[in-house]
Design a protein around this motif. Structure first.
Motif, PDB file in Angstrom:
ATOM      1  N   THR B 422       0.754  -1.178  -0.025  1.00 54.64           N
ATOM      2  CA  THR B 422      -0.021  -0.047  -0.080  1.00 54.64           C
ATOM      3  C   THR B 422       0.968   1.165   0.132  1.00 54.64           C
ATOM      4  O   THR B 422       0.566   2.185  -0.215  1.00 54.64           O
ATOM      5  CB  THR B 422      -0.894  -0.044   1.407  1.00 54.64           C
ATOM      6  OG1 THR B 422      -1.828  -1.311   1.067  1.00 54.64           O
ATOM      7  CG2 THR B 422      -1.900   1.038   1.214  1.00 54.64           C
ATOM      8  N   HIS B 423       2.232   1.225   0.461  1.00 51.89           N
ATOM      9  CA  HIS B 423       3.113   2.305   0.450  1.00 51.89           C
ATOM     10  C   HIS B 423       3.652   2.616  -1.082  1.00 51.89           C
ATOM     11  O   HIS B 423       4.343   3.604  -1.394  1.00 51.89           O
ATOM     12  CB  HIS B 423       4.301   1.984   1.137  1.00 51.89           C
ATOM     13  CG  HIS B 423       4.301   1.638   2.775  1.00 51.89           C
ATOM     14  ND1 HIS B 423       4.902   1.077   3.443  1.00 51.89           N
ATOM     15  CD2 HIS B 423       3.150   2.141   3.386  1.00 51.89           C
ATOM     16  CE1 HIS B 423       4.403   0.850   4.620  1.00 51.89           C
ATOM     17  NE2 HIS B 423       3.308   1.447   4.495  1.00 51.89           N
ATOM     18  N   ASP B 424       2.808   2.003  -2.095  1.00 48.80           N
ATOM     19  CA  ASP B 424       3.227   2.276  -3.500  1.00 48.80           C
ATOM     20  C   ASP B 424       4.807   2.065  -3.764  1.00 48.80           C
ATOM     21  O   ASP B 424       5.267   3.087  -3.992  1.00 48.80           O
ATOM     22  CB  ASP B 424       2.736   3.396  -3.964  1.00 48.80           C
ATOM     23  CG  ASP B 424       2.783   3.548  -5.545  1.00 48.80           C
ATOM     24  OD1 ASP B 424       2.906   2.512  -6.028  1.00 48.80           O
ATOM     25  OD2 ASP B 424       2.873   4.771  -5.932  1.00 48.80           O
ATOM     26  N   PRO B 425       5.454   1.028  -3.477  1.00 46.56           N
ATOM     27  CA  PRO B 425       6.981   0.875  -3.568  1.00 46.56           C
ATOM     28  C   PRO B 425       7.375   0.945  -5.020  1.00 46.56           C
ATOM     29  O   PRO B 425       6.862   0.491  -5.884  1.00 46.56           O
ATOM     30  CB  PRO B 425       7.226  -0.079  -2.728  1.00 46.56           C
ATOM     31  CG  PRO B 425       6.034  -1.239  -3.076  1.00 46.56           C
ATOM     32  CD  PRO B 425       4.880  -0.426  -2.980  1.00 46.56           C
ATOM     33  N   GLN B 426       8.656   1.341  -4.908  1.00 49.03           N
ATOM     34  CA  GLN B 426       9.464   1.176  -6.383  1.00 49.03           C
ATOM     35  C   GLN B 426       9.946  -0.139  -6.128  1.00 49.03           C
ATOM     36  O   GLN B 426       9.913  -0.941  -7.303  1.00 49.03           O
ATOM     37  CB  GLN B 426      10.394   2.305  -6.463  1.00 49.03           C
ATOM     38  CG  GLN B 426      10.176   3.469  -6.477  1.00 49.03           C
ATOM     39  CD  GLN B 426      11.494   4.493  -6.850  1.00 49.03           C
ATOM     40  OE1 GLN B 426      12.039   4.244  -7.554  1.00 49.03           O
ATOM     41  NE2 GLN B 426      11.941   5.213  -5.834  1.00 49.03           N
ATOM     42  N   LEU B 427      10.299  -0.506  -5.183  1.00 49.41           N
ATOM     43  CA  LEU B 427      10.994  -1.929  -5.066  1.00 49.41           C
ATOM     44  C   LEU B 427      10.430  -2.620  -3.856  1.00 49.41           C
ATOM     45  O   LEU B 427      10.210  -1.903  -2.668  1.00 49.41           O
ATOM     46  CB  LEU B 427      12.594  -1.764  -4.645  1.00 49.41           C
ATOM     47  CG  LEU B 427      13.388  -2.958  -4.455  1.00 49.41           C
ATOM     48  CD1 LEU B 427      13.322  -4.049  -5.495  1.00 49.41           C
ATOM     49  CD2 LEU B 427      14.864  -2.723  -3.763  1.00 49.41           C
ATOM     50  N   LEU B 428      10.115  -3.889  -4.223  1.00 48.90           N
ATOM     51  CA  LEU B 428       9.778  -4.813  -2.986  1.00 48.90           C
ATOM     52  C   LEU B 428      10.405  -5.837  -2.706  1.00 48.90           C
ATOM     53  O   LEU B 428      10.909  -6.834  -3.707  1.00 48.90           O
ATOM     54  CB  LEU B 428       8.271  -5.185  -3.278  1.00 48.90           C
ATOM     55  CG  LEU B 428       7.611  -6.270  -2.328  1.00 48.90           C
ATOM     56  CD1 LEU B 428       7.205  -5.709  -1.140  1.00 48.90           C
ATOM     57  CD2 LEU B 428       6.283  -6.823  -3.044  1.00 48.90           C
ATOM     58  N   ILE B 429      11.083  -6.055  -1.519  1.00 51.00           N
ATOM     59  CA  ILE B 429      12.179  -7.050  -1.313  1.00 51.00           C
ATOM     60  C   ILE B 429      11.247  -8.057  -0.477  1.00 51.00           C
ATOM     61  O   ILE B 429      10.619  -7.742   0.554  1.00 51.00           O
ATOM     62  CB  ILE B 429      13.144  -6.556  -0.522  1.00 51.00           C
ATOM     63  CG1 ILE B 429      13.756  -5.307  -1.231  1.00 51.00           C
ATOM     64  CG2 ILE B 429      13.953  -7.472   0.040  1.00 51.00           C
ATOM     65  CD1 ILE B 429      14.913  -4.819  -0.153  1.00 51.00           C
ATOM     66  N   ALA B 430      11.071  -9.203  -1.002  1.00 52.28           N
ATOM     67  CA  ALA B 430      10.372 -10.325  -0.250  1.00 52.28           C
ATOM     68  C   ALA B 430      11.378 -11.420   0.027  1.00 52.28           C
ATOM     69  O   ALA B 430      12.024 -11.983  -0.851  1.00 52.28           O
ATOM     70  CB  ALA B 430       9.194 -10.957  -1.228  1.00 52.28           C
ATOM     71  N   ASP B 454       3.440  -6.770 -12.279  1.00 54.22           N
ATOM     72  CA  ASP B 454       2.917  -6.343 -13.359  1.00 54.22           C
ATOM     73  C   ASP B 454       2.327  -4.719 -13.138  1.00 54.22           C
ATOM     74  O   ASP B 454       2.144  -4.134 -14.257  1.00 54.22           O
ATOM     75  CB  ASP B 454       1.275  -7.022 -13.405  1.00 54.22           C
ATOM     76  CG  ASP B 454       1.942  -8.538 -14.081  1.00 54.22           C
ATOM     77  OD1 ASP B 454       2.851  -8.704 -14.249  1.00 54.22           O
ATOM     78  OD2 ASP B 454       0.906  -9.511 -13.710  1.00 54.22           O
ATOM     79  N   GLU B 455       2.474  -4.200 -12.136  1.00 49.93           N
ATOM     80  CA  GLU B 455       2.113  -2.802 -11.951  1.00 49.93           C
ATOM     81  C   GLU B 455       3.480  -2.049 -12.099  1.00 49.93           C
ATOM     82  O   GLU B 455       3.301  -0.984 -11.911  1.00 49.93           O
ATOM     83  CB  GLU B 455       1.438  -2.448 -10.430  1.00 49.93           C
ATOM     84  CG  GLU B 455      -0.053  -2.998 -10.527  1.00 49.93           C
ATOM     85  CD  GLU B 455      -0.605  -3.047  -9.036  1.00 49.93           C
ATOM     86  OE1 GLU B 455       0.093  -2.282  -8.184  1.00 49.93           O
ATOM     87  OE2 GLU B 455      -1.588  -3.327  -8.576  1.00 49.93           O
ATOM     88  N   GLY B 456       4.568  -2.618 -12.563  1.00 47.77           N
ATOM     89  CA  GLY B 456       5.565  -2.123 -12.788  1.00 47.77           C
ATOM     90  C   GLY B 456       6.623  -1.635 -11.808  1.00 47.77           C
ATOM     91  O   GLY B 456       7.444  -0.896 -11.864  1.00 47.77           O
ATOM     92  N   LYS B 457       6.451  -2.627 -10.576  1.00 46.49           N
ATOM     93  CA  LYS B 457       7.468  -2.435  -9.584  1.00 46.49           C
ATOM     94  C   LYS B 457       8.547  -3.458  -9.986  1.00 46.49           C
ATOM     95  O   LYS B 457       8.425  -4.377 -10.419  1.00 46.49           O
ATOM     96  CB  LYS B 457       6.674  -2.835  -8.491  1.00 46.49           C
ATOM     97  CG  LYS B 457       5.142  -2.207  -8.231  1.00 46.49           C
ATOM     98  CD  LYS B 457       5.086  -1.008  -7.216  1.00 46.49           C
ATOM     99  CE  LYS B 457       4.092  -0.140  -7.651  1.00 46.49           C
ATOM    100  NZ  LYS B 457       2.996  -0.229  -6.881  1.00 46.49           N
ATOM    101  N   ALA B 458       9.808  -3.158  -9.098  1.00 51.59           N
ATOM    102  CA  ALA B 458      10.986  -4.010  -9.231  1.00 51.59           C
ATOM    103  C   ALA B 458      10.588  -5.019  -7.930  1.00 51.59           C
ATOM    104  O   ALA B 458      10.360  -4.394  -6.852  1.00 51.59           O
ATOM    105  CB  ALA B 458      12.096  -3.331  -8.940  1.00 51.59           C
ATOM    106  N   VAL B 459      10.698  -6.104  -8.311  1.00 49.98           N
ATOM    107  CA  VAL B 459      10.321  -7.221  -7.045  1.00 49.98           C
ATOM    108  C   VAL B 459      11.938  -7.943  -6.857  1.00 49.98           C
ATOM    109  O   VAL B 459      12.177  -8.503  -7.842  1.00 49.98           O
ATOM    110  CB  VAL B 459       9.146  -8.245  -7.285  1.00 49.98           C
ATOM    111  CG1 VAL B 459       9.096  -9.101  -6.230  1.00 49.98           C
ATOM    112  CG2 VAL B 459       7.962  -7.416  -7.546  1.00 49.98           C
ATOM    113  N   LEU B 460      12.369  -8.268  -5.704  1.00 51.16           N
ATOM    114  CA  LEU B 460      13.471  -9.036  -5.248  1.00 51.16           C
ATOM    115  C   LEU B 460      13.005  -9.837  -4.348  1.00 51.16           C
ATOM    116  O   LEU B 460      12.648  -9.945  -3.356  1.00 51.16           O
ATOM    117  CB  LEU B 460      14.538  -8.048  -4.743  1.00 51.16           C
ATOM    118  CG  LEU B 460      15.728  -8.897  -4.198  1.00 51.16           C
ATOM    119  CD1 LEU B 460      16.415  -9.304  -5.494  1.00 51.16           C
ATOM    120  CD2 LEU B 460      16.755  -7.770  -3.296  1.00 51.16           C
ATOM    121  N   LEU B 461      13.052 -11.370  -5.048  1.00 49.53           N
ATOM    122  CA  LEU B 461      12.490 -12.410  -4.226  1.00 49.53           C
ATOM    123  C   LEU B 461      13.856 -13.225  -3.542  1.00 49.53           C
ATOM    124  O   LEU B 461      14.406 -13.744  -4.583  1.00 49.53           O
ATOM    125  CB  LEU B 461      11.459 -13.130  -4.955  1.00 49.53           C
ATOM    126  CG  LEU B 461      11.171 -14.610  -4.116  1.00 49.53           C
ATOM    127  CD1 LEU B 461      10.225 -14.612  -3.219  1.00 49.53           C
ATOM    128  CD2 LEU B 461      10.514 -15.576  -5.472  1.00 49.53           C
TER     129      LEU B 461
END
Lengths: 379, 507
Positions: B422-430, B454-461
């Motif tokens: 919900t913080h509308d991140p640029q990068l999500l680290i999971a 798909d919403e255009g965020k970078a995701v690091l898993l």
């Protein structure tokens, strides 16, 4: 079925559970009296009368309770933020010494002097508490260790202050009295004047009350409880402090500066205990004395906080209970020769049961289970 | 074939109620001698309750337990142990600064007549026992010095030392590395060869098909089925466990990677012992892609994540988010640069367990004008916000005043995910985002990650579950001893090749 509901209420509600612990404290205290050859019912009647039978007794009970409510709040506040403040005793001493000094030296009219003295006492004792917070956050020194040491430093600091030339009362072990402008005892000058005494002789109830050093302290203490409740539950400061208290790692991860808030928490906790000392000096003793031992208000605050479930308003009630027992308990010695230490045993028992909630919960659950089985058999 | 064998254990019509809540509803469980019997169910299905009844920690509301055909009342764990039942809890019950031997004999010490502890004799017994079952341990090591896998062996030995014939393993693989899981498989075989029965609690389907002979499935306290594992597929097991069809293959569109968001250059991070854990690591994560980091536990993943989330100091090198250098900045500054983080240990870092759900939602944002005014919290706004998130992310129960502690693991994770995205991140680290979650919740987490992409965020898993990385990520970076040893396209990735890279083999 009704019975089960009652038991359920007692096993699940915190308040009811505290009441049971208090009741057990009375029962065990009574048993000990009985074993020692005293009639417990007479003893409790004496204590009860000793608290409520005269307006002056009630007044003394309130006066006794005031510092306990505040030191209880001090310990409870620190507890809620994950810190164990054993230093309420030392902070109390620093608060009273600061109030005695400020109340003696600073010359101002009462309207200004009283708030100023209180402010100075709050800040000095707050800093005293914050030292422990600082030591913990900077060097990882546990607050239990540092506050115990600070207690003794405070005690000898006060003993040094009472010997300062000009401040020390000649040929005594105490300091000089604070000015009248810093005195918060109700009508202290008037009640000792001829006019006041004449009026009081015609008004028995007021005379009874004013025989005691009744003062504004209790009002301030209750306002402080309200303030503590608001800070903890309604403000972002309280939110942060509680987050740090419950889970330091998550708080740090969420970007809360936990070192800073640990110091703030100890400052507030210390200032509450110091306020207790200041109000005692301004309302009851009007000076400080050379201490040969700790007075115990701060340590009693730990038990008060515990009995009050570390809640702001719970602390008011447990402070009153504690103050009443302490004051009423002194009456059984002269009246029936029973040792007033029985009060300490009772308080100890109450704390004992509150610290081990599961004992009561498990035994009540067993009763609940039995009732249920019986109910099923009937079906 | 012999005649019909007497089962080692039969639990008949077990019901356990907590108040109005029925945790076990008329459950039946039959375990034969020498078999591995899996107990499968989602979190909160009642597996652990049933086992706690067997181990005497709870008494059932109704129902009977038969051991080798004899009806037995197991009122407490002592009676369970006397009846040769052993339990290895998910969280080990070991004394950290005792040696292996001391831990194993604790409560059943050998003494001479004068009461002197016969440590040397006990040690011999333990060595003999560990050889017999292939459970190799060093009896003189202190618990705090040995790996989690070793500690588990000590727990198993502890049960065997007490003569256990029925061994309950509660989620035994949750804490193990892939190698250790393999070794556990061998140990389990050795045990069943000696006619020991093993009850294997799990919600990981793959392990059940690997380890177990038969499987009993529980859903919401009710018995669903008991079946031979060889007769069913993982997919069937999953549907039975969840009660509906489960998608294993995550549907996802082709990634559409944009400009790089996270840039890491030559990052060096030390671990708690002062050794280099992350060694000159360089990496890029682009907007609109999921980069998965695969690797065996302890190859620097934790230190790496801690460094880029501000929880640990980087020795050298740097990293930036959208060209903003954030090396050695505080967690706050990193958060303000729109980095969201689903931490590995959700109960330690992600949530304040004694805070209510609504309080947990504003952990980072409570000082924002939306939620506070002159230092006072705006309770109405906080509650509206919390109710909105609870509805949107289907957190259950829906009561926002419930403590996080009272939520299931899956719902706790939903609270974190709801808050972070919900913080509308640029990068999500999971990090290990599905650890300890059941199938339904895993599906939800995976879908959420892909939605973010798909919403255009970078995701690091970052995950230890290779399957997860291969299913979810678009690119896979393999970490070994703190270095990225290779980056492969997830579509072309081969599990053997990845396994080799993870253990240090070069391409």
């Amino acid at each position: 079925m009704k019975k089960n509901k009652v038991i359920k209420f007692f096993t699940e509600s915190n308040k009811a559970f505290t009441l049971i612990s208090i009741l057990l404290g009375f029962i065990i205290g009574g048993l000990i009296l009985w074993f020692s050859g005293f009639n417990p019912f007479t003893a409790y009647a004496v204590i009860f009368k000793g608290i409520f039978s005269k307006p002056s007794y009630i007044s003394y009970t309130i006066i006794r309770s005031t510092p306990l409510i505040l030191t209880g709040l001090s310990v409870a506040f620190a507890f809620r933020t994950g810190l164990f403040n054993i230093g309420a005793e030392g902070q109390y001493i620093v608060g009273s010494a600061a109030a005695a000094l400020a109340g003696y030296y600073i010359q101002l009219p009462a309207v200004l002097l009283i708030p100023l003295v209180i402010l100075i006492a709050i800040i000095s004792s707050g800093i005293w508490g914050a030292i422990a917070g600082l030591l913990k956050s900077k060097y990882g020194i546990h607050e239990v260790i540092s506050t115990i040491m600070l207690n003794w430093i405070a005690l000898y600091l006060q003993n040094y202050i009472t010997k300062i030339k000009g401040f020390a009362k000649p040929n005594s072990e105490a300091s000089k009295f604070i000015q009248d402008a810093a005195n918060i005892t109700f009508f202290d000058n008037w009640k000792h004047s001829d006019k006041g005494m004449a009026w009081l002789n015609n008004h028995h109830f007021a005379k009874e009350i004013l025989r005691t050093p009744a003062n504004f302290g209790i009002i301030i203490a209750i306002l402080c409880a309200l303030l503590v409740w608001i800070i903890l539950n309604k403000t972002t400061l309280g939110y942060k402090l509680r987050a740090v208290g419950f889970n330091k790692e998550a708080a740090r991860y969420a970007g809360i500066n936990i070192e800073k808030y640990m110091i703030i928490s100890m400052f507030i906790s210390g200032s509450l205990a110091g306020l207790a000392g200041a109000l005692h000096v301004m309302g009851v003793s009007h000076n400080i004395t050379n201490l040969s031992a700790m007075e115990g208000y701060g340590f009693d605050g730990i038990a008060v906080a515990l009995i009050g479930s570390n809640a702001a308003f719970g602390t008011i009630w447990s402070g009153f209970l504690f103050g009443a027992l302490k004051y009423g308990g002194t009456k059984i010695q002269p009246f029936m020769g029973a040792p007033s230490e029985i009060i300490s045993i009772m308080i100890g028992t109450i704390v004992f049961f509150i610290s081990m909630p599961n004992i009561i919960k498990i035994s009540l659950n067993k009763i609940l289970l039995k009732n249920k089985k019986r109910g099923e058999d009937v079906k | 074939m012999e005649n019909k064998k007497m089962p080692a254990l039969e639990m008949r019509n077990i019901t356990k109620k907590f108040g109005d809540f029925v945790a076990n509803d008329n459950l039946n469980l039959i375990v034969q001698k020498g078999e591995v019997h899996a107990l499968l169910g989602e979190n909160g299905a009642g597996k652990t309750t049933l086992m706690n009844i067997l181990y005497g920690l709870y008494t059932p509301t109704s129902g009977d337990i038969f051991l080798n055909g004899v009806r037995t009342n197991i009122l407490n764990p002592k009676i369970a142990i006397e009846n040769k039942i052993g339990m290895v809890h998910q969280h080990f019950m070991l004394v950290k600064n005792f040696t292996v031997t001391e831990n194993i004999i604790l409560g059943k010490e050998k003494k001479n007549k004068l009461g002197k502890l016969l440590l040397r004799k006990s040690k011999k017994d333990i060595v003999a026992l560990s050889k017999k079952y292939g459970l190799l341990v060093n009896p003189d090591d202190k618990i705090e010095d040995i790996t989690v896998g070793m500690q588990q062996r000590v727990e198993i030995l502890k049960a065997l030392y007490r003569g256990a014939d029925i061994l309950i393993l509660d989620e035994p693989t949750a804490v193990l590395t892939p190698q250790e899981i393999k070794e556990l498989g061998i140990i389990v075989k050795n045990l069943t060869a000696e006619k020991k029965s093993i009850i294997f609690i799990s919600h990981k389907l793959k392990e059940i098909t690997q380890f177990a002979d038969r499987c009993t499935i529980i859903r919401r306290g009710k018995l669903i089925d008991t079946l031979n594992v060889t007769d069913v597929t993982e997919h069937e097991l999953a549907s039975k466990m969840v009660g509906r069809e489960v998608n294993f293959k995550i549907e996802k569109k082709k990634a559409n990677p944009q400009k790089p968001i996270l840039k890491i250059e030559n990052l060096v991070v030390k671990n708690n012992m002062g050794l280099v854990a992350v060694n000159k690591l360089s990496l890029e994560v682009k907007a609109g892609e999921i980069l998965g980091i695969a690797g065996i536990d302890g190859n620097g993943q934790s230190e790496f994540v801690e460094a880029i989330t501000g929880l640990r100091k980087a020795e050298s090198g740097k990293f930036s988010i959208s060209e903003v250098d954030l090396t050695n900045k505080t967690p706050r500054e990193i958060f303000l640069n729109k980095v969201a983080h689903i931490p590995e240990d959700r109960q330690k870092f992600g949530l304040v367990m004694d805070f209510s759900v609504k309080e947990n939602f504003i952990l980072q944002t409570h000082s924002y004008a939306e939620f506070s005014d002159k230092g006072f919290l705006k309770n109405k706004n906080v509650e509206d916000f919390a109710n909105k998130l609870v509805a949107k992310f289907d957190v259950r129960p829906t009561n926002i005043n419930k403590k996080a502690r009272d939520l299931s693991g899956g719902n706790q994770q939903k609270v974190i995910i709801a808050r972070e995205v919900t913080h509308d991140p640029q990068l999500l680290i999971a990090v290990q985002p599905t650890r300890g979650l059941d199938v339904g919740a895993i599906e939800f987490v995976h879908k959420s990650l892909i939605k973010q992409r798909d919403e255009g965020k970078a995701v690091l898993l970052v995950s230890l579950e290779l399957d997860e990385v291969m299913n979810i990520a678009d690119r896979i970076a393999v970490i070994f001893e703190g270095e990225i040893v290779g980056i492969v396209d997830a579509k072309k990735a081969d599990i053997n090749q990845l396994g080799l890279m993870m253990s240090g083999g070069k391409l």
